[in-house]
Design an enzyme around this catalytic site. Structure first.
Site, PDB file in Angstrom:
ATOM      1  CD  GLU A 169       0.958  -5.930   5.520  1.00 52.42           C
ATOM      2  OE1 GLU A 169       1.744  -6.944   5.739  1.00 52.42           O
ATOM      3  OE2 GLU A 169       0.388  -6.024   4.482  1.00 52.42           O
TER       4      GLU A 169
ATOM      5  CD  GLU B 218      -2.805  -7.592   2.249  1.00 55.24           C
ATOM      6  OE1 GLU B 218      -2.516  -6.422   2.534  1.00 55.24           O
ATOM      7  OE2 GLU B 218      -3.432  -7.968   3.497  1.00 55.24           O
TER       8      GLU B 218
ATOM      9  CB  ALA C 248      -0.897  -0.047   1.212  1.00 51.36           C
TER      10      ALA C 248
HETATM   11  N1  CO8 Z   1       4.619   3.385  -0.455  1.00 49.31           N
HETATM   12  C1  CO8 Z   1       5.170   4.394  -0.948  1.00 49.31           C
HETATM   13  N2  CO8 Z   1       6.245   4.573  -1.575  1.00 49.31           N
HETATM   14  C2  CO8 Z   1       7.043   3.299  -1.620  1.00 49.31           C
HETATM   15  C3  CO8 Z   1       6.522   2.240  -0.999  1.00 49.31           C
HETATM   16  C4  CO8 Z   1       5.250   2.076  -0.551  1.00 49.31           C
HETATM   17  N3  CO8 Z   1       4.763   1.012  -0.202  1.00 49.31           N
HETATM   18  N4  CO8 Z   1       7.821   1.233  -1.028  1.00 49.31           N
HETATM   19  C5  CO8 Z   1       8.687   2.088  -1.799  1.00 49.31           C
HETATM   20  N5  CO8 Z   1       8.209   3.252  -2.191  1.00 49.31           N
HETATM   21  C6  CO8 Z   1       9.139   4.357  -2.703  1.00 49.31           C
HETATM   22  C7  CO8 Z   1      10.240   4.715  -2.017  1.00 49.31           C
HETATM   23  O1  CO8 Z   1      10.025   5.759  -0.913  1.00 49.31           O
HETATM   24  C8  CO8 Z   1      11.118   5.302  -2.860  1.00 49.31           C
HETATM   25  O2  CO8 Z   1      10.720   6.655  -3.578  1.00 49.31           O
HETATM   26  P1  CO8 Z   1      11.705   8.052  -3.394  1.00 49.31           P
HETATM   27  O3  CO8 Z   1      12.801   7.799  -4.439  1.00 49.31           O
HETATM   28  O4  CO8 Z   1      10.731   9.048  -3.705  1.00 49.31           O
HETATM   29  O5  CO8 Z   1      12.379   7.989  -1.930  1.00 49.31           O
HETATM   30  C9  CO8 Z   1      10.979   4.551  -4.330  1.00 49.31           C
HETATM   31  O6  CO8 Z   1       9.521   3.839  -3.994  1.00 49.31           O
HETATM   32  C10 CO8 Z   1      12.258   3.375  -4.259  1.00 49.31           C
HETATM   33  O7  CO8 Z   1      11.968   2.770  -2.944  1.00 49.31           O
HETATM   34  P2  CO8 Z   1      13.625   2.493  -2.318  1.00 49.31           P
HETATM   35  O8  CO8 Z   1      14.575   3.583  -2.622  1.00 49.31           O
HETATM   36  O9  CO8 Z   1      13.255   2.162  -0.844  1.00 49.31           O
HETATM   37  O10 CO8 Z   1      13.835   1.164  -3.239  1.00 49.31           O
HETATM   38  P3  CO8 Z   1      14.907   0.036  -2.581  1.00 49.31           P
HETATM   39  O11 CO8 Z   1      15.201  -0.795  -3.814  1.00 49.31           O
HETATM   40  O12 CO8 Z   1      15.982   0.609  -1.953  1.00 49.31           O
HETATM   41  O13 CO8 Z   1      13.949  -0.767  -1.747  1.00 49.31           O
HETATM   42  C11 CO8 Z   1      11.939  -1.979  -0.917  1.00 49.31           C
HETATM   43  C12 CO8 Z   1      13.021  -1.526  -2.065  1.00 49.31           C
HETATM   44  C13 CO8 Z   1      12.754  -2.958  -0.060  1.00 49.31           C
HETATM   45  C14 CO8 Z   1      10.802  -2.470  -1.593  1.00 49.31           C
HETATM   46  C15 CO8 Z   1      11.697  -0.741   0.149  1.00 49.31           C
HETATM   47  O14 CO8 Z   1      11.194   0.307  -0.765  1.00 49.31           O
HETATM   48  C16 CO8 Z   1      10.477  -0.928   0.909  1.00 49.31           C
HETATM   49  O15 CO8 Z   1      10.873  -1.647   1.903  1.00 49.31           O
HETATM   50  N6  CO8 Z   1       9.179  -0.367   0.859  1.00 49.31           N
HETATM   51  C17 CO8 Z   1       8.255  -0.465   1.739  1.00 49.31           C
HETATM   52  C18 CO8 Z   1       7.721  -2.136   1.685  1.00 49.31           C
HETATM   53  C19 CO8 Z   1       6.462  -2.105   2.535  1.00 49.31           C
HETATM   54  O16 CO8 Z   1       6.551  -1.997   3.869  1.00 49.31           O
HETATM   55  N7  CO8 Z   1       5.393  -2.521   2.206  1.00 49.31           N
HETATM   56  C20 CO8 Z   1       4.221  -2.637   2.925  1.00 49.31           C
HETATM   57  C21 CO8 Z   1       3.453  -1.470   3.014  1.00 49.31           C
HETATM   58  S1  CO8 Z   1       2.155  -1.442   4.267  1.00 49.31           S
HETATM   59  C22 CO8 Z   1       0.821  -2.403   3.233  1.00 49.31           C
HETATM   60  O17 CO8 Z   1       1.001  -2.777   2.138  1.00 49.31           O
HETATM   61  C23 CO8 Z   1      -0.223  -2.394   4.024  1.00 49.31           C
HETATM   62  C24 CO8 Z   1      -1.500  -3.420   3.353  1.00 49.31           C
HETATM   63  C25 CO8 Z   1      -2.724  -3.167   3.984  1.00 49.31           C
HETATM   64  C26 CO8 Z   1      -3.728  -2.996   3.049  1.00 49.31           C
HETATM   65  C27 CO8 Z   1      -3.598  -1.209   2.881  1.00 49.31           C
HETATM   66  C28 CO8 Z   1      -4.239  -0.995   1.450  1.00 49.31           C
HETATM   67  C29 CO8 Z   1      -3.924   0.714   1.078  1.00 49.31           C
END
Ligand code: CO8
Length: 280
Positions: free
Chosen positions: A164, A144, A98
């Site tokens: 999460e 999901e 998300a």
């Molecule tokens: N949301 C928004 N932006 C994101 C997300 C995200 N989930 N994941 C990555 N991005 C963005 C980063 O902020 C970054 O943006 P910017 O360049 O502007 O700073 C860009 O994408 C690239 O990301 P990274 O530089 O971090 O890339 P890496 O290759 O270093 O890392 C990862 C990749 C490991 C995937 C890392 O980005 C990460 O850990 N992301 C978050 C993953 C996460 O925690 N996902 C779960 C989110 S919670 C969720 O899904 C709840 C679901 C419940 C339902 C809700 C529905 C709405």
């Protein structure tokens, strides 16, 4: 819970955003799609093909993207020339969850009052099969979303997780329910309680995905599968999907009854059986 969750998200955002902030805001709106790419593919254009397209945010799932996805799925479902749908992302991310930036300011009264993420369930009403072709990250809501599809194919570098818990919350779009059904209780518990990623191979052996192929062959493999399905009778496709889905919702006796009735109903049509046509 709210305070803990919000603190957790803020803390984790810092590492995700690397101090720059999550810059890409959702840009979708009415009219043409801004967060997805949509086309028809296959020899007879019988496959609806949807690509999540927010590369700068690793295809994180903002509200506008979900709205667009629902519209695209509904249109393919209503299009008589389309018989199966493929959903994919980029080589780096199917969807990294998300949209954390969008979720961060939400309060309990907002999410409860608006029934936040309820529109994710709209795709469950799509009658045509949806194949998720997962390359790269399928995290949180991304995992999901893949599980809400009917079949998952993965590229060999795909990674699946429900992280999460690291944000102080839990999966909210079906992860705690669909994951145990796919991989069993122990592995689902481990994934949801640690947020650890599993590889495509692990996902395949656990039963989460049905096939792993080299990453650069994934879209072709998913398209080939969708085309093979598209050669079948649409009525039989609907019946098979409906009957298998009943296995998740209904007691065995009810599921078996539905299956029997749908099986009987197929004799009311000009099936290959009746025409004595070879199925090979
Ligand atoms: N949301 C928004 N932006 C994101 C997300 C995200 N989930 N994941 C990555 N991005 C963005 C980063 O902020 C970054 O943006 P910017 O360049 O502007 O700073 C860009 O994408 C690239 O990301 P990274 O530089 O971090 O890339 P890496 O290759 O270093 O890392 C990862 C990749 C490991 C995937 C890392 O980005 C990460 O850990 N992301 C978050 C993953 C996460 O925690 N996902 C779960 C989110 S919670 C969720 O899904 C709840 C679901 C419940 C339902 C809700 C529905 C709405």
């Amino acid at each position: 819970m709210l305070g803990i969750a919000r603190t957790g998200i803020r803390f984790t955002l810092a590492s995700v955003a690397r101090g720059n902030g999550l810059r890409q805001l959702c840009s979708g709106g009415s009219g043409s799609y801004k967060n997805i790419l949509v086309e028809k593919k296959g020899d007879k254009s019988q496959v609806g093909f949807v690509r999540l397209n927010r590369p700068k945010a690793l295809n994180s799932l903002c509200d506008d993207l979900l709205r667009e996805l629902n519209v695209a799925f509904r249109e393919f479902d209503a299009d008589p020339s389309v018989k199966a749908i493929v959903l994919t992302g980029s080589s780096k991310a199917f969807a990294a969850g998300a949209d954390i930036k969008e979720m961060q300011p939400k309060t309990y009264s907002t999410v409860f009052g608006t029934n936040f993420i309820n529109d994710w369930t709209e795709m469950l009403r799509i009658r045509k099969p949806i194949i998720a072709a997962v390359n790269g990250y399928a995290l949180g809501g991304g995992c999901e979303l893949a599980m809400m599809c009917d079949i998952i194919y993965a590229g060999d570098s795909a990674k699946f997780a429900q992280p999460e818990i690291r944000l102080g919350t839990i999966p909210g779009a079906g992860g705690t329910q669909r994951l145990p059904r796919a991989v069993g209780k122990s592995k689902a518990m481990e994934m949801c309680l640690t947020g650890d990623m599993i590889t495509a191979k692990e996902a395949e052996s656990a039963g989460l995905v049905s096939k792993v192929v080299p990453a650069d062959k994934l879209e072709a493999a998913a398209l080939d599968l969708a085309e093979r399905i598209s050669r079948m009778s649409l009525m039989a496709i609907y019946a098979a999907k409906e009957s298998i889905n009943a296995a998740y919702e209904a007691p065995l006796s009810q599921g078996l009854l539905l299956e029997r009735r749908l099986f009987h109903a197929s004799f009311g049509r000009a099936t290959a059986l009746r025409r004595n046509v070879s199925l090979h």
